[in-house]
Design a protein around this motif. Structure first.
Motif, PDB file in Angstrom:
ATOM      1  N   PHE A  91       8.973   6.751 -30.417  1.00 56.81           N
ATOM      2  CA  PHE A  91       8.010   6.872 -31.279  1.00 56.81           C
ATOM      3  C   PHE A  91       7.090   5.805 -31.694  1.00 56.81           C
ATOM      4  CE2 PHE A  91       8.885  11.769 -31.728  1.00 56.81           C
ATOM      5  CZ  PHE A  91       8.610  12.292 -30.875  1.00 56.81           C
ATOM      6  N   ASN A  92       8.904   4.946 -32.307  1.00 57.25           N
ATOM      7  CA  ASN A  92       8.612   3.653 -32.719  1.00 57.25           C
ATOM      8  C   ASN A  92       7.349   3.421 -33.925  1.00 57.25           C
ATOM      9  OD1 ASN A  92      10.577   3.115 -31.435  1.00 57.25           O
ATOM     10  ND2 ASN A  92       9.783   1.035 -30.759  1.00 57.25           N
ATOM     11  N   LEU A  93       7.465   4.737 -34.426  1.00 56.74           N
ATOM     12  CA  LEU A  93       6.492   4.702 -36.130  1.00 56.74           C
ATOM     13  C   LEU A  93       7.110   4.077 -36.940  1.00 56.74           C
ATOM     14  CD1 LEU A  93       5.000   8.471 -35.657  1.00 56.74           C
ATOM     15  CD2 LEU A  93       3.918   6.395 -34.063  1.00 56.74           C
ATOM     16  N   LEU A  94       6.345   3.786 -37.997  1.00 56.74           N
ATOM     17  CA  LEU A  94       6.860   3.300 -39.626  1.00 56.74           C
ATOM     18  C   LEU A  94       6.672   4.362 -40.389  1.00 56.74           C
ATOM     19  CD1 LEU A  94       4.340   0.758 -39.075  1.00 56.74           C
ATOM     20  CD2 LEU A  94       6.422   0.215 -38.793  1.00 56.74           C
ATOM     21  N   TRP A  95       7.754   4.729 -40.781  1.00 55.84           N
ATOM     22  CA  TRP A  95       8.352   6.099 -41.565  1.00 55.84           C
ATOM     23  C   TRP A  95       7.701   6.155 -42.868  1.00 55.84           C
ATOM     24  CZ3 TRP A  95       9.468   9.830 -38.579  1.00 55.84           C
ATOM     25  CH2 TRP A  95      10.287   9.803 -36.921  1.00 55.84           C
ATOM     26  N   SER A  96       7.247   4.893 -43.051  1.00 60.12           N
ATOM     27  CA  SER A  96       6.682   4.496 -45.073  1.00 60.12           C
ATOM     28  C   SER A  96       5.436   4.757 -44.844  1.00 60.12           C
ATOM     29  CB  SER A  96       6.835   3.334 -45.580  1.00 60.12           C
ATOM     30  OG  SER A  96       6.875   1.727 -44.447  1.00 60.12           O
ATOM     31  N   ARG A  97       4.732   4.861 -43.684  1.00 57.16           N
ATOM     32  CA  ARG A  97       3.289   5.146 -43.397  1.00 57.16           C
ATOM     33  C   ARG A  97       2.547   6.631 -42.512  1.00 57.16           C
ATOM     34  NH1 ARG A  97       0.039   0.351 -42.095  1.00 57.16           N
ATOM     35  NH2 ARG A  97       1.195  -1.463 -43.069  1.00 57.16           N
ATOM     36  N   THR A  98       1.358   6.206 -43.569  1.00 53.75           N
ATOM     37  CA  THR A  98       0.702   7.635 -43.249  1.00 53.75           C
ATOM     38  C   THR A  98       0.260   7.753 -41.510  1.00 53.75           C
ATOM     39  OG1 THR A  98      -1.934   6.913 -43.738  1.00 53.75           O
ATOM     40  CG2 THR A  98      -0.134   8.202 -45.066  1.00 53.75           C
ATOM     41  N   VAL A  99       0.154   8.575 -40.582  1.00 54.64           N
ATOM     42  CA  VAL A  99      -0.930   8.810 -39.457  1.00 54.64           C
ATOM     43  C   VAL A  99      -2.099   7.794 -39.851  1.00 54.64           C
ATOM     44  CG1 VAL A  99      -2.762  10.426 -38.243  1.00 54.64           C
ATOM     45  CG2 VAL A  99      -0.151  11.287 -38.419  1.00 54.64           C
ATOM     46  N   GLU A 100      -2.492   8.269 -40.368  1.00 48.80           N
ATOM     47  CA  GLU A 100      -4.163   6.960 -40.522  1.00 48.80           C
ATOM     48  C   GLU A 100      -3.470   5.520 -40.622  1.00 48.80           C
ATOM     49  OE1 GLU A 100      -6.120   7.749 -43.263  1.00 48.80           O
ATOM     50  OE2 GLU A 100      -5.397   7.855 -45.066  1.00 48.80           O
ATOM     51  N   ASP A 101      -2.394   4.770 -41.220  1.00 49.08           N
ATOM     52  CA  ASP A 101      -1.523   3.805 -41.335  1.00 49.08           C
ATOM     53  C   ASP A 101      -1.083   3.345 -40.658  1.00 49.08           C
ATOM     54  OD1 ASP A 101      -3.114   3.634 -44.476  1.00 49.08           O
ATOM     55  OD2 ASP A 101      -0.992   4.059 -44.802  1.00 49.08           O
ATOM     56  N   ASN A 102      -0.477   4.062 -39.764  1.00 44.67           N
ATOM     57  CA  ASN A 102       0.601   3.578 -38.452  1.00 44.67           C
ATOM     58  C   ASN A 102       0.081   3.048 -38.141  1.00 44.67           C
ATOM     59  OD1 ASN A 102       3.609   3.954 -37.553  1.00 44.67           O
ATOM     60  ND2 ASN A 102       3.480   6.090 -39.171  1.00 44.67           N
ATOM     61  N   ILE A 103      -1.815   3.938 -37.571  1.00 38.14           N
ATOM     62  CA  ILE A 103      -3.014   3.338 -36.626  1.00 38.14           C
ATOM     63  C   ILE A 103      -3.515   2.692 -36.377  1.00 38.14           C
ATOM     64  CG2 ILE A 103      -4.617   4.275 -35.029  1.00 38.14           C
ATOM     65  CD1 ILE A 103      -4.096   7.349 -35.750  1.00 38.14           C
ATOM     66  N   ALA A 104      -3.333   1.943 -37.927  1.00 36.12           N
ATOM     67  CA  ALA A 104      -4.779   0.970 -38.123  1.00 36.12           C
ATOM     68  C   ALA A 104      -3.990   0.241 -38.807  1.00 36.12           C
ATOM     69  CB  ALA A 104      -4.523   0.801 -40.213  1.00 36.12           C
ATOM     70  N   PHE A 105      -2.563  -0.213 -38.370  1.00 33.58           N
ATOM     71  CA  PHE A 105      -1.895  -1.561 -38.527  1.00 33.58           C
ATOM     72  C   PHE A 105      -1.488  -2.487 -37.852  1.00 33.58           C
ATOM     73  CE2 PHE A 105       2.280  -3.405 -37.542  1.00 33.58           C
ATOM     74  CZ  PHE A 105       2.985  -4.127 -38.202  1.00 33.58           C
ATOM     75  N   PRO A 106      -2.226  -1.899 -36.664  1.00 30.54           N
ATOM     76  CA  PRO A 106      -2.303  -3.350 -35.279  1.00 30.54           C
ATOM     77  C   PRO A 106      -3.597  -3.768 -35.474  1.00 30.54           C
ATOM     78  CG  PRO A 106      -2.626  -0.732 -34.155  1.00 30.54           C
ATOM     79  CD  PRO A 106      -1.545  -0.999 -35.359  1.00 30.54           C
ATOM     80  N   LEU A 107      -4.281  -3.223 -35.821  1.00 28.92           N
ATOM     81  CA  LEU A 107      -6.281  -3.296 -36.425  1.00 28.92           C
ATOM     82  C   LEU A 107      -5.770  -4.237 -37.682  1.00 28.92           C
ATOM     83  CD1 LEU A 107      -7.609  -0.267 -35.791  1.00 28.92           C
ATOM     84  CD2 LEU A 107      -8.050  -1.899 -34.764  1.00 28.92           C
ATOM     85  N   GLU A 108      -5.054  -4.169 -37.994  1.00 27.75           N
ATOM     86  CA  GLU A 108      -4.918  -5.112 -39.409  1.00 27.75           C
ATOM     87  C   GLU A 108      -4.111  -7.261 -39.257  1.00 27.75           C
ATOM     88  OE1 GLU A 108      -2.265  -3.134 -42.226  1.00 27.75           O
ATOM     89  OE2 GLU A 108      -3.233  -2.018 -42.023  1.00 27.75           O
ATOM     90  N   ILE A 109      -3.311  -6.433 -38.461  1.00 23.01           N
ATOM     91  CA  ILE A 109      -2.667  -7.353 -37.762  1.00 23.01           C
ATOM     92  C   ILE A 109      -3.731  -8.652 -37.085  1.00 23.01           C
ATOM     93  CG2 ILE A 109      -0.509  -8.270 -35.518  1.00 23.01           C
ATOM     94  CD1 ILE A 109       0.882  -5.760 -36.537  1.00 23.01           C
ATOM     95  N   SER A 110      -4.668  -7.452 -36.769  1.00 20.14           N
ATOM     96  CA  SER A 110      -5.236  -8.671 -35.810  1.00 20.14           C
ATOM     97  C   SER A 110      -6.881  -9.352 -36.741  1.00 20.14           C
ATOM     98  CB  SER A 110      -6.407  -7.149 -34.934  1.00 20.14           C
ATOM     99  OG  SER A 110      -5.138  -7.327 -33.073  1.00 20.14           O
ATOM    100  N   GLY A 111      -6.392  -8.807 -37.922  1.00 17.76           N
ATOM    101  CA  GLY A 111      -7.515  -8.897 -38.414  1.00 17.76           C
ATOM    102  C   GLY A 111      -8.885  -8.446 -38.764  1.00 17.76           C
ATOM    103  N   VAL A 112      -9.138  -6.922 -38.564  1.00 19.46           N
ATOM    104  CA  VAL A 112      -9.996  -6.198 -37.977  1.00 19.46           C
ATOM    105  C   VAL A 112     -10.464  -5.415 -39.653  1.00 19.46           C
ATOM    106  CG1 VAL A 112     -10.857  -4.153 -37.328  1.00 19.46           C
ATOM    107  CG2 VAL A 112      -9.654  -5.986 -36.339  1.00 19.46           C
ATOM    108  N   ALA A 113     -11.833  -6.829 -39.526  1.00 18.22           N
ATOM    109  CA  ALA A 113     -12.464  -5.760 -41.239  1.00 18.22           C
ATOM    110  C   ALA A 113     -12.184  -4.750 -41.784  1.00 18.22           C
ATOM    111  CB  ALA A 113     -13.173  -5.852 -41.172  1.00 18.22           C
ATOM    112  N   LYS A 114     -11.697  -3.633 -42.541  1.00 16.98           N
ATOM    113  CA  LYS A 114     -11.389  -2.642 -43.786  1.00 16.98           C
ATOM    114  C   LYS A 114     -12.253  -1.827 -42.848  1.00 16.98           C
ATOM    115  CE  LYS A 114      -9.616  -0.104 -46.847  1.00 16.98           C
ATOM    116  NZ  LYS A 114      -9.257  -0.438 -49.677  1.00 16.98           N
ATOM    117  N   LEU A 115     -13.894  -1.794 -43.198  1.00 13.93           N
ATOM    118  CA  LEU A 115     -14.307  -0.961 -43.354  1.00 13.93           C
ATOM    119  C   LEU A 115     -14.316  -0.206 -41.639  1.00 13.93           C
ATOM    120  CD1 LEU A 115     -17.129  -1.125 -45.474  1.00 13.93           C
ATOM    121  CD2 LEU A 115     -16.032   0.588 -45.320  1.00 13.93           C
ATOM    122  N   ASP A 116     -14.022  -1.389 -40.671  1.00  8.70           N
ATOM    123  CA  ASP A 116     -14.398  -1.100 -39.036  1.00  8.70           C
ATOM    124  C   ASP A 116     -12.927  -0.733 -38.524  1.00  8.70           C
ATOM    125  OD1 ASP A 116     -16.781  -2.781 -38.948  1.00  8.70           O
ATOM    126  OD2 ASP A 116     -15.637  -4.740 -37.953  1.00  8.70           O
TER     127      ASP A 116
END
Length: 341
Positions: A91-116
């Motif tokens: 799985f390689n999940l980030l254990w300190s992050r919630t489900v939604e934050d795990n899924i959002a992680f690559p989007l954060e790295i890519s610089g996607v705006a918060k609402l998007d």
């Protein structure tokens, strides 16, 4: 199209070197679900990590949509990797992050705006069937739910290719089937090319269109899944097919069973696709003066359709005519196991 030519990986240390992947050539079509199967140590996990350069190749080239992954600079590779999602056995999940934050992680790295980001994350949570689990942490999830988070995270940047490294081997059979069904749905919805690494032939049988068999770092056999099931050429491939069809144990049982039958022929019939649903046995009994005893049978499903085997004894005055009739059925293969004693 993914085109791989002469791909190799040699791990070296001060005293020795180990070739994990050797002169590997493969072509994978867009939108395919392509399986790579092999036992532990065959090189399959190294191979899949070479595709996105988590491992650096020693030689050869990898082209995805005519872009040479192996020739890219570090900056070019970071951009290209957004088109290559990956899910892992553990799985390689980030254990300190919630489900939604795990899924959002690559989007954060890519610089996607918060609402998007939030909109995309909710779309993915709905897609993988995790609605209501947005605020849960990995420790609160089952194995199947963790893998669904991993799949959603891998899809975050709308990749063109999804790499699956033993994605179901840590799961129980029922959960495995649900994850495989999800991958098929994703493939159909988005036309995503999926490369699936596994050591389990039933995984290949269930969802793959094509398969490559690896042994000692090399592809020793490849082709359409149905063709490989019907005509395995290499010993290692035959062992994998037996995982699903049980032919080795079946042959032992048949030798015991056939001792009681001394008339006519005992034949193994292979039914392919639509012919598995045809009433061949009843047609033979009505058409010819023969007696038919069904000794053993099994039907399994592949992505290309059903594949079945049936072992029968055929005896009677019109035995030869009945056998000819079977041979005329182009999608039924017949193998004579035993002639009359």
């Amino acid at each position: 199209m993914i085109s791989i030519e002469g791909l190799s990986k040699v791990f070296t240390s001060n005293k020795s070197s180990v070739t994990a992947v050797e002169s590997l050539d493969l072509n994978i079509n867009d939108g395919d679900i392509f399986g790579v199967i092999g036992y532990s140590g065959a090189g399959k996990s190294t191979f899949v990590r070479l595709l996105n350069r988590l491992e650096e190749p020693t030689g050869g080239s990898i082209k995805i949509n005519n872009e040479d992954i192996t020739a890219m600079t570090a900056r070019q590779l970071r951009i290209a990797r957004q088109d290559i999602g990956m899910i892992f056995q553990h799985f390689n999940l980030l254990w300190s992050r919630t489900v939604e934050d795990n899924i959002a992680f690559p989007l954060e790295i890519s610089g996607v705006a918060k609402l998007d980001r939030q909109k995309r994350v909710q779309e993915l949570i709905d897609l993988v069937g995790l609605s209501g689990k947005e605020k849960a942490y990995p420790s609160q999830l089952s194995g199947g739910q963790k893998q669904r988070v991993g799949i959603a995270r891998a899809l975050a940047n709308n990749p063109k290719v999804l790499l699956c490294d033993e994605a179901t081997s840590a799961l129980d059979p029922e959960t495995t089937n649900s994850i495989l069904d999800l991958l098929v749905d994703i493939n159909k919805q988005f036309g995503l090319t999926i490369i699936l690494i596994t050591h389990e032939m039933h995984v290949i049988r269930k969802i793959c269109n094509h398969v490559a068999v690896m042994e000692s770092g090399k592809v020793v056999e490849q082709g359409d899944v149905m063709d490989v099931f019907l005509h395995p050429r290499q010993h290692v491939t035959k062992k994998f097919v037996e995982q699903v069809m049980g032919n080795g144990e079946e042959d032992e049982n048949i030798r015991d069973i056939t001792e009681a039958y001394t008339e006519g022929k005992i034949v193994r019939l292979h039914f392919i696709g639509e012919t598995t649903n045809q009433a061949l046995i009843s047609q033979l009994a009505k058409k010819y003066e023969v007696e038919i005893n069904i000794l053993q049978g099994k039907i399994t499903q592949t992505q290309a359709g059903a594949y079945g085997t049936l072992i029968v004894q055929i005896a009677g005055n019109e035995l030869d005519e009945a056998v000819r009739y079977i041979k005329e059925k182009s999608s039924v293969e017949m193998e004579v196991i035993q002639n009359a004693k």
